[in-house]
Design a protein around this motif. Sequence first.
Motif, short mmCIF file in Angstrom:
data_model
loop_
_atom_site.label_atom_id
_atom_site.label_comp_id
_atom_site.label_asym_id
_atom_site.label_seq_id
_atom_site.Cartn_x
_atom_site.Cartn_y
_atom_site.Cartn_z
N GLU A 9 -57.30 -23.60 8.25
CA GLU A 9 -56.40 -22.97 9.23
C GLU A 9 -57.14 -22.73 10.55
O GLU A 9 -56.58 -22.96 11.63
N GLN A 10 -58.38 -22.30 10.47
CA GLN A 10 -59.16 -22.07 11.69
C GLN A 10 -59.40 -23.39 12.44
O GLN A 10 -59.34 -23.44 13.66
N ILE A 11 -59.67 -24.43 11.70
CA ILE A 11 -59.87 -25.75 12.32
C ILE A 11 -58.60 -26.21 13.01
O ILE A 11 -58.63 -26.74 14.13
N LYS A 12 -57.44 -25.99 12.36
CA LYS A 12 -56.16 -26.36 12.97
C LYS A 12 -55.94 -25.58 14.26
O LYS A 12 -55.48 -26.13 15.27
N SER A 15 -58.15 -26.87 16.95
CA SER A 15 -57.64 -28.17 17.39
C SER A 15 -56.48 -28.01 18.36
O SER A 15 -56.41 -28.67 19.39
N LYS A 16 -55.56 -27.10 18.03
CA LYS A 16 -54.42 -26.83 18.92
C LYS A 16 -54.90 -26.29 20.26
O LYS A 16 -54.40 -26.67 21.32
N GLN A 17 -55.87 -25.39 20.19
CA GLN A 17 -56.40 -24.81 21.42
C GLN A 17 -57.07 -25.88 22.27
O GLN A 17 -56.88 -25.94 23.48
N ASN A 18 -57.84 -26.75 21.63
CA ASN A 18 -58.49 -27.85 22.36
C ASN A 18 -57.47 -28.77 22.99
O ASN A 18 -57.65 -29.22 24.13
N GLU A 19 -56.40 -29.07 22.27
CA GLU A 19 -55.34 -29.92 22.81
C GLU A 19 -54.69 -29.26 24.02
O GLU A 19 -54.43 -29.91 25.04
N SER A 20 -54.43 -27.96 23.92
CA SER A 20 -53.82 -27.22 25.01
C SER A 20 -54.73 -27.22 26.24
O SER A 20 -54.27 -27.46 27.37
N GLU A 21 -56.02 -26.99 26.02
CA GLU A 21 -56.97 -26.99 27.13
C GLU A 21 -57.07 -28.38 27.75
O GLU A 21 -57.15 -28.51 28.97
#
Length: 83
Positions: A9-12, A15-21
């Motif tokens: 869950e933390q990795i997901k 990943s979402k945060q990285n995509e948003s950035e």
Amino acid sequence: MRGIELEIEQIKQRSKQNESEAEQRMKQIEERTKQIESETEQLRRENARERALSALIKQHCFPPESSSIPPQQTEIDCGPSSP
């Protein structure tokens, strides 16, 4: 088993945060690119105006030697100042 699920869950989330950035950075890059393109076009227009003005000044201040008729006096002061 719960530890693995939590880690997944933390990795997901990362990943979402990285995509948003990454999306935000891409938008910033696109905006800056548009700004640079606009500034470049403005500079091209200014350079064209300056070249045209320079050509007019050369034409009026430095006529071709083959011309036997002196140029008409213009508002541009082409010569050196008289004492």
